[in-house]
Design a protein around this motif. Structure first.
Motif, PDB file in Angstrom:
ATOM      1  N   ASN A 278     -19.240 -63.532 -51.709  1.00 55.43           N
ATOM      2  CA  ASN A 278     -19.181 -64.074 -50.348  1.00 55.43           C
ATOM      3  C   ASN A 278     -17.946 -63.604 -49.591  1.00 55.43           C
TER       4      ASN A 278
ATOM      5  N   ASP B 253     -26.050 -73.076 -56.017  1.00 58.96           N
ATOM      6  CA  ASP B 253     -25.660 -74.243 -55.221  1.00 58.96           C
ATOM      7  C   ASP B 253     -26.514 -75.468 -55.496  1.00 58.96           C
TER       8      ASP B 253
ATOM      9  N   LEU C  86     -21.849 -71.659 -50.636  1.00 56.28           N
ATOM     10  CA  LEU C  86     -22.258 -72.587 -49.580  1.00 56.28           C
ATOM     11  C   LEU C  86     -21.134 -73.533 -49.187  1.00 56.28           C
TER      12      LEU C  86
ATOM     13  N   ARG D  38     -28.973 -75.805 -48.322  1.00 55.04           N
ATOM     14  CA  ARG D  38     -29.275 -74.553 -49.016  1.00 55.04           C
ATOM     15  C   ARG D  38     -30.706 -74.108 -48.746  1.00 55.04           C
TER      16      ARG D  38
ATOM     17  N   TYR E 218     -30.939 -70.690 -46.619  1.00 56.84           N
ATOM     18  CA  TYR E 218     -31.254 -69.505 -47.404  1.00 56.84           C
ATOM     19  C   TYR E 218     -32.687 -69.023 -47.168  1.00 56.84           C
TER      20      TYR E 218
ATOM     21  N   PRO F 146     -28.469 -64.923 -49.058  1.00 60.23           N
ATOM     22  CA  PRO F 146     -27.548 -66.062 -48.978  1.00 60.23           C
ATOM     23  C   PRO F 146     -26.128 -65.755 -48.506  1.00 60.23           C
TER      24      PRO F 146
END
Length: 295
Positions: A44, A189, A207, A241, A245, A250
């Motif tokens: 991320n 997540d 997340l 989520r 997503y 994601p």
């Protein structure tokens, strides 16, 4: 043991795609205030789009901003062992709680090759090493038996499982229960609470960039013995989520959602997702639905 939450922190960029260190520091402060620790330069954090030197300076900035108020783990994984060792030694010099090493990407590896890779890195530094498994992105997977052998190394402290398969996470956690000092951190997540209940040391979640307080609440409620509170927080986390997503990849959705909340984080480096007004409107509606921005 007391569980800990980590957020796989985004890296913020300016319009010219240089790193926006002030915006990144602001995100660090936001996570620390929520009670979360930091994983820097992970999936991320756009690690694959950062140069060697940028990863070093980014780590220095994050460690400086945290200033001992939270733990920092940094991903040093590169396709080749040689450069991974070189980067890990730079991070070792800076001083962090752990160095995550993602499985090599582009280079197809045997399990023996993976074992040699991780062992070589762990031998080269003093900072504890965490294996980092995310086969969907790297096409290389750490089999549980390989993880078990690596767990015997004195400087391999655990694994981050981002494979998304519950049975693999269960196998890693079985190793964690059998091998003292080998901690398992869950990446999915939707499995944060379940993983805590089954022996994980905590989550490392992307997340959490969007919902930091809720991630922290799952873990703090669990630590306090408040299973109902942890379950309720997990339900809210999973609901976001599912909605977010469903729109796409994601990490890209996390970055865009955060951008809708605070555009100082910038877009990711190309050729990643560009701003899309139609999709951003969908993201805004999701954030409003979950009470993350005002309607």
């Amino acid at each position: 043991m007391t569980k800990s939450a980590y957020v796989a922190l985004v890296t913020c960029f300016n319009e010219d795609e240089t790193i926006n260190f002030e915006a990144t520091r602001a995100q660090v402060r936001r996570q620390v205030a929520a009670g979360n620790n930091i994983l820097c330069a992970g999936t991320n954090g756009d690690f694959s789009a950062l140069t060697f030197e940028e990863k070093v300076t980014l780590t220095e900035a994050v460690v400086d901003e945290v200033s001992g108020k939270a733990k920092v783990i940094v991903n040093a994984g590169m396709p080749a062992t040689f450069e991974t060792v070189k980067l890990a030694r730079e991070i070792d010099r800076i001083g962090v709680e752990g160095i995550a090493v993602i499985t090599p990407f582009f280079i197809a590896c045997t399990q023996d090759g993976l074992e040699r890779h991780f062992t070589t890195v762990a031998d080269a530094v003093k900072t504890p090493i965490y294996l980092y498994d995310i086969p969907a992105r790297t096409q290389n997977h750490i089999e549980p038996e390989t993880a078990r052998r690596l767990a015997a190394h004195g400087n391999i402290a655990g694994i981050k499982d981002s494979g998304g398969k519950q049975d693999t996470l269960e196998a890693y956690m079985a190793i964690g229960r059998e091998v003292e000092g080998f901690d398992v951190y869950s990446g999915p997540d939707h499995l944060v609470h379940w993983a805590l209940q089954n022996g994980a040391a905590g989550p490392i979640s992307g997340l959490g960039n969007v919902m930091p307080e809720v991630l922290a609440r799952i873990v703090s409620c669990f630590n306090a013995g408040d299973e109902a509170g942890a379950a309720a927080a997990q339900e809210a986390y999973t609901a976001l989520r599912v909605d977010l997503y469903a729109l796409g990849f994601p990490p890209a959705m996390v970055k865009r959602a955060l951008w809708v909340m605070d555009n100082s984080v910038g877009a990711s480096r190309q050729p990643a997702l560009l701003p899309n007004p139609e999709q951003d409107a969908q993201i805004r509606a999701i954030l409003e639905k979950h009470g993350l921005i005002a309607a």
